[in-house]
Write a protein that holds these residues in place. Structure first.
Motif, short mmCIF file in Angstrom:
data_model
loop_
_atom_site.label_atom_id
_atom_site.label_comp_id
_atom_site.label_asym_id
_atom_site.label_seq_id
_atom_site.Cartn_x
_atom_site.Cartn_y
_atom_site.Cartn_z
N LEU A 12 39.42 36.10 47.04
CA LEU A 12 40.00 37.27 47.69
C LEU A 12 39.00 37.92 48.64
N ASP A 13 39.54 38.51 49.72
CA ASP A 13 38.73 39.36 50.57
C ASP A 13 38.44 40.66 49.82
N GLY A 14 37.46 41.41 50.29
CA GLY A 14 37.16 42.69 49.67
C GLY A 14 38.25 43.72 49.94
N TYR A 15 38.40 44.69 49.06
CA TYR A 15 39.42 45.73 49.23
C TYR A 15 39.04 46.96 48.39
N TRP A 16 39.68 48.07 48.71
CA TRP A 16 39.54 49.30 47.93
C TRP A 16 40.81 49.49 47.11
N ILE A 17 40.65 50.04 45.89
CA ILE A 17 41.80 50.28 45.03
C ILE A 17 41.59 51.61 44.30
#
Length: 267
Positions: free
Chosen positions: A124-129
């Motif tokens: 997965l690409d990086g992300y904010w949650i």
């Protein structure tokens, strides 16, 4: 009394002669504007000031007084003073989000339901949650803004015209406490809330990685069941909670990414 926006209020007493005309001159003192700048640790597509998109976060001229700033779904009341610069700085902790860096993780469960098999390593690409479930306090802000504006343009195009995004059980005192998670919402409600908050719903893979980490945890906290790490309903309610728990609770159940209640509480 005389009041004009941008000027100090002036009060003058005069005697008015019956059937006569009296001319007077009043000197008004202009109130100098202040400025407001917003700095955020997480890039945000739009920042809202008093309910409208902020034209420039580098410095907006505003009349003195209290102003409402919204970044994602975090709302701050800011005092702006005449001839002074106000700065709103919001860290990732203030915005209640965590960053999940790009990388691989184990998705699925070889002993789970058919749709969970087989286990596979996913990239997965990086992300904010979000770190916490959406609270009733935040959802109420969304409802208030939606009702005030009447603008459903960012809601999903296939939702029905009767949809007003009021949750089921919204009048239930125990379920609608400010710091508890919103319940009784469907996918359309979640989509609309995420759009209002300048976010999106996570994919299944993004949610699972944030919940279990990179090593295939069965539970957010590890591989072994621990009934003290989550709010659950079996076993005579061992957590002693009648219904939901506050979104900022059960520190023992935090996921490797730093998210709360990825197991239990609301499903």
């Amino acid at each position: 009394g005389l009041h004009l926006d941008g000027f100090k209020e002036s009060v003058t007493e005069i005697d008015v002669v019956a059937e006569g005309r009296q001319t007077m001159t009043i000197a008004l003192e202009r109130i100098e504007a202040g400025t407001l700048r917003v700095e955020t640790a997480i890039p945000c597509p739009r920042i809202y000031l008093n309910g409208r998109p902020m034209e420039s976060r580098d410095g907006a001229e505003l009349p003195p007084g209290r102003h409402r700033v919204r970044v994602f779904d975090v709302v701050k009341e800011v005092e702006v003073r005449s001839k002074q610069a106000a700065v709103v700085g919001l860290s990732a902790e203030d915005l209640e989000m965590v960053e999940v860096p790009a990388g691989d993780f184990v998705m699925g469960n070889r002993e789970g339901n058919p749709e969970e098999r087989p286990m596979a390593r996913i990239s997965l690409d990086g992300y904010w949650i979000d770190r916490f479930e959406v609270s009733n306090r935040k959802y109420r802000q969304f409802l208030n803004d939606l009702r005030e504006s009447g603008d459903h343009a960012r809601c999903h195009r296939s939702e029905g015209p009767e949809k007003d995004h009021t949750p089921a059980f919204w009048d239930d005192v125990e379920l609608s406490a400010d710091d508890h998670p919103v319940v009784g919402v469907d996918w359309y409600d979640c989509y609309a809330y995420a759009a209002w908050a300048e976010k999106r719903l996570p994919t299944e893979a993004e949610w699972e990685r944030a919940a279990r980490g990179d090593k295939g945890n069965i539970y957010p906290w590890g591989h072994q069941w621990n009934d003290r790490s989550l709010n659950w309903g079996e076993g005579g309610r061992k957590d002693r909670l009648k219904l939901t728990a506050p979104v900022k609770s059960f520190d023992d159940g935090i996921s490797p990414a730093g998210c709360y209640h990825m197991s239990g509480n609301v499903w």
